[in-house]
Design a protein around this motif. Structure first.
Motif, PDB file in Angstrom:
ATOM      1  N   PRO A  42       0.815  -1.228   0.000  1.00  0.00           N
ATOM      2  CA  PRO A  42       0.000   0.000   0.000  1.00  0.00           C
ATOM      3  C   PRO A  42       0.842   1.270   0.000  1.00  0.00           C
ATOM      4  N   LEU A  43       2.081   1.199   0.498  1.00  0.00           N
ATOM      5  CA  LEU A  43       2.974   2.360   0.422  1.00  0.00           C
ATOM      6  C   LEU A  43       3.221   2.724  -1.042  1.00  0.00           C
ATOM      7  N   GLY A  44       3.527   1.719  -1.850  1.00  0.00           N
ATOM      8  CA  GLY A  44       3.741   1.967  -3.276  1.00  0.00           C
ATOM      9  C   GLY A  44       2.491   2.507  -3.946  1.00  0.00           C
ATOM     10  N   ALA A  45       1.333   1.967  -3.560  1.00  0.00           N
ATOM     11  CA  ALA A  45       0.069   2.445  -4.129  1.00  0.00           C
ATOM     12  C   ALA A  45      -0.179   3.900  -3.733  1.00  0.00           C
ATOM     13  N   ALA A  46       0.087   4.224  -2.465  1.00  0.00           N
ATOM     14  CA  ALA A  46      -0.154   5.584  -1.968  1.00  0.00           C
ATOM     15  C   ALA A  46       0.758   6.594  -2.659  1.00  0.00           C
ATOM     16  N   VAL A  47       2.044   6.277  -2.735  1.00  0.00           N
ATOM     17  CA  VAL A  47       3.000   7.184  -3.376  1.00  0.00           C
ATOM     18  C   VAL A  47       2.649   7.376  -4.843  1.00  0.00           C
ATOM     19  N   SER A  48       2.294   6.287  -5.519  1.00  0.00           N
ATOM     20  CA  SER A  48       1.931   6.363  -6.930  1.00  0.00           C
ATOM     21  C   SER A  48       0.685   7.221  -7.136  1.00  0.00           C
ATOM     22  N   ALA A  49      -0.328   7.011  -6.299  1.00  0.00           N
ATOM     23  CA  ALA A  49      -1.580   7.763  -6.436  1.00  0.00           C
ATOM     24  C   ALA A  49      -1.353   9.254  -6.211  1.00  0.00           C
ATOM     25  N   VAL A  50      -0.581   9.601  -5.177  1.00  0.00           N
ATOM     26  CA  VAL A  50      -0.306  11.014  -4.879  1.00  0.00           C
ATOM     27  C   VAL A  50       0.520  11.643  -5.998  1.00  0.00           C
ATOM     28  N   ALA A  51       1.510  10.890  -6.520  1.00  0.00           N
ATOM     29  CA  ALA A  51       2.362  11.409  -7.589  1.00  0.00           C
ATOM     30  C   ALA A  51       1.561  11.674  -8.860  1.00  0.00           C
ATOM     31  N   ILE A  52       0.699  10.740  -9.226  1.00  0.00           N
ATOM     32  CA  ILE A  52      -0.130  10.914 -10.426  1.00  0.00           C
ATOM     33  C   ILE A  52      -1.097  12.082 -10.244  1.00  0.00           C
ATOM     34  N   SER A  53      -1.685  12.166  -9.058  1.00  0.00           N
ATOM     35  CA  SER A  53      -2.598  13.280  -8.776  1.00  0.00           C
ATOM     36  C   SER A  53      -1.869  14.618  -8.803  1.00  0.00           C
ATOM     37  N   GLY A  54      -0.556  14.591  -8.539  1.00  0.00           N
ATOM     38  CA  GLY A  54       0.247  15.803  -8.567  1.00  0.00           C
ATOM     39  C   GLY A  54       0.755  16.167  -9.940  1.00  0.00           C
ATOM     40  N   GLY A  55       0.397  15.365 -10.941  1.00  0.00           N
ATOM     41  CA  GLY A  55       0.767  15.693 -12.311  1.00  0.00           C
ATOM     42  C   GLY A  55       1.956  14.942 -12.864  1.00  0.00           C
ATOM     43  N   HIS A  56       2.532  14.023 -12.094  1.00  0.00           N
ATOM     44  CA  HIS A  56       3.668  13.247 -12.585  1.00  0.00           C
ATOM     45  C   HIS A  56       3.198  12.121 -13.504  1.00  0.00           C
ATOM     46  N   SER A  57       4.097  11.645 -14.354  1.00  0.00           N
ATOM     47  CA  SER A  57       3.753  10.569 -15.272  1.00  0.00           C
ATOM     48  C   SER A  57       3.561   9.264 -14.501  1.00  0.00           C
ATOM     49  N   PRO A  58       2.714   8.361 -15.001  1.00  0.00           N
ATOM     50  CA  PRO A  58       2.482   7.084 -14.304  1.00  0.00           C
ATOM     51  C   PRO A  58       3.741   6.249 -14.131  1.00  0.00           C
ATOM     52  N   ALA A  59       4.620   6.253 -15.141  1.00  0.00           N
ATOM     53  CA  ALA A  59       5.860   5.473 -15.041  1.00  0.00           C
ATOM     54  C   ALA A  59       6.759   6.040 -13.948  1.00  0.00           C
ATOM     55  N   LEU A  60       6.886   7.374 -13.911  1.00  0.00           N
ATOM     56  CA  LEU A  60       7.697   8.005 -12.870  1.00  0.00           C
ATOM     57  C   LEU A  60       7.090   7.752 -11.497  1.00  0.00           C
ATOM     58  N   ALA A  61       5.764   7.762 -11.421  1.00  0.00           N
ATOM     59  CA  ALA A  61       5.081   7.496 -10.153  1.00  0.00           C
ATOM     60  C   ALA A  61       5.422   6.102  -9.643  1.00  0.00           C
ATOM     61  N   ALA A  62       5.501   5.125 -10.556  1.00  0.00           N
ATOM     62  CA  ALA A  62       5.856   3.755 -10.158  1.00  0.00           C
ATOM     63  C   ALA A  62       7.296   3.689  -9.664  1.00  0.00           C
ATOM     64  N   LEU A  63       8.196   4.427 -10.313  1.00  0.00           N
ATOM     65  CA  LEU A  63       9.596   4.456  -9.875  1.00  0.00           C
ATOM     66  C   LEU A  63       9.725   5.126  -8.506  1.00  0.00           C
ATOM     67  N   MET A  64       8.958   6.182  -8.297  1.00  0.00           N
ATOM     68  CA  MET A  64       8.962   6.845  -6.988  1.00  0.00           C
ATOM     69  C   MET A  64       8.450   5.884  -5.908  1.00  0.00           C
ATOM     70  N   VAL A 194       8.020  -4.897  -4.253  1.00  0.00           N
ATOM     71  CA  VAL A 194       6.663  -4.984  -3.707  1.00  0.00           C
ATOM     72  C   VAL A 194       5.933  -3.657  -3.888  1.00  0.00           C
ATOM     73  N   ALA A 195       6.621  -2.549  -3.634  1.00  0.00           N
ATOM     74  CA  ALA A 195       6.000  -1.236  -3.758  1.00  0.00           C
ATOM     75  C   ALA A 195       5.646  -0.917  -5.210  1.00  0.00           C
ATOM     76  N   VAL A 196       6.513  -1.287  -6.152  1.00  0.00           N
ATOM     77  CA  VAL A 196       6.197  -1.088  -7.569  1.00  0.00           C
ATOM     78  C   VAL A 196       4.965  -1.913  -7.943  1.00  0.00           C
ATOM     79  N   SER A 197       4.894  -3.127  -7.416  1.00  0.00           N
ATOM     80  CA  SER A 197       3.708  -3.955  -7.632  1.00  0.00           C
ATOM     81  C   SER A 197       2.463  -3.254  -7.102  1.00  0.00           C
ATOM     82  N   GLY A 198       2.567  -2.658  -5.911  1.00  0.00           N
ATOM     83  CA  GLY A 198       1.440  -1.918  -5.350  1.00  0.00           C
ATOM     84  C   GLY A 198       1.039  -0.749  -6.230  1.00  0.00           C
ATOM     85  N   ALA A 199       2.033  -0.065  -6.809  1.00  0.00           N
ATOM     86  CA  ALA A 199       1.743   1.054  -7.713  1.00  0.00           C
ATOM     87  C   ALA A 199       0.996   0.578  -8.953  1.00  0.00           C
TER      88      ALA A 199
END
Length: 299
Positions: A42-64, A194-199
């Protein structure tokens, strides 16, 4: 099982494939029982969701998300190696802390991605295939690429140190390798996957939730054991591929079980943990039963 359900199970299997690879690294390679994954998914999912909502690309969000997962795994490794806390307890402490951290990241228990551009949408637009076909292909390709990278990594000098640390820490220590550093790095790498999987799961489902990691370690262990039982683990490459395919088989078995009806009795999603436990028991006992059966026939 319908074709749609089969593709859905394959999609889930490959989406969680990176999580299973992460579990394999700690469970089999490092011999480190790690429950951090229930929090790092869920950490990966949370970071990805916040990053995408902030305007970052989905791929970059997964890396973050992967970077955040690596840090979470490092915390578990440091608690174990530097503060001398039992590995199981160290991972539980990190997992508990991550629940609050995930709430802080999202600012609420869940965050929707409906209407946001995700890697799933981008790949579907690129291929022109229906979503039911394009998504399993996307996640399958990602899983195969990560498997190839892990096979390469585990044959490098650092990778061999990781393998040796899990297999014979005294021997590798005598060679001048700092096993504490290797464990911290290995657990970090595991939780990054695991976090990338969550993203990916969050982008596929269109939402991130703080409770989406419940039971992750059980599903990961079940997938690893099923993969080893069915496909074998004689080499690292074969074991890694078996882990991903085990994830797919696990999701297919779950889909089959959920569609099972025995008269008036039918299995519901609330029975998922029971089904998982039964699958793990079968996977663990199948090799022994097979060996006894072959021994009985030969005699």
């Amino acid at each position: 099982m319908t074709t749609y359900a089969l593709f859905g199970a394959m999609e889930q299997g490959f989406a969680f494939g990176l999580m299973v690879l992460g579990v394999y690294l700690t469970f089999r390679v490092l011999d480190f029982p790690d429950l951090t994954v229930d929090g790092s998914l869920p950490l990966g999912a949370a970071v990805s969701a916040v990053a995408i909502s902030g305007g970052h690309s989905p791929a970059l969000a997964a890396l973050m998300a992967g970077g955040a997962g690596f840090l979470a795994g490092m915390v578990t490794g440091i608690l174990n190696t530097k503060l001398k806390i039992l590995h199981l307890l160290a991972s539980i402490l990190t997992m508990i802390a991550l629940y609050s951290i995930n709430l802080r990241i999202m600012g609420k228990p869940n965050m929707t991605l409906l209407g946001a551009d995700t890697v799933v949408d981008q790949f579907q637009a690129f291929t022109g295939l229906p979503m039911v076909h394009s998504t399993p292909i996307l996640f399958g390709v990602i899983s195969l690429v990560v498997v190839a990278l892990l096979i390469w990594f585990l044959h490098t000098e650092i990778g061999l140190c990781v393998l040796a640390t899990g297999d014979n820490p005294r021997m590798i220590t005598s060679q001048g390798v700092n096993t504490d550093t290797v464990i911290i790095f290995g657990v970090g790498l595991s939780n990054a996957l695991v976090a990338v999987s969550g993203a990916l799961v969050a982008q596929n489902q269109g939402a991130a939730d703080v409770n989406m990691g419940v039971g992750t370690i059980i599903a990961g262990l079940a997938s690893v054991i099923i993969g080893e039982t069915v496909f074998g683990n004689k080499t690292i490459g074969r074991a890694l591929i078996a882990a991903v395919l085990g994830s797919v088989l696990y999701r297919v078995a779950i889909a089959l079980a959920l569609g099972l009806k025995l008269g008036a009795f039918s299995i519901t999603p609330s029975d998922l943990n029971l089904i998982t436990a039964i699958l793990v028991v079968i996977a663990l006992t199948a090799p022994k039963m097979k060996a006894k059966f072959l021994a009985g026939r030969s005699s």
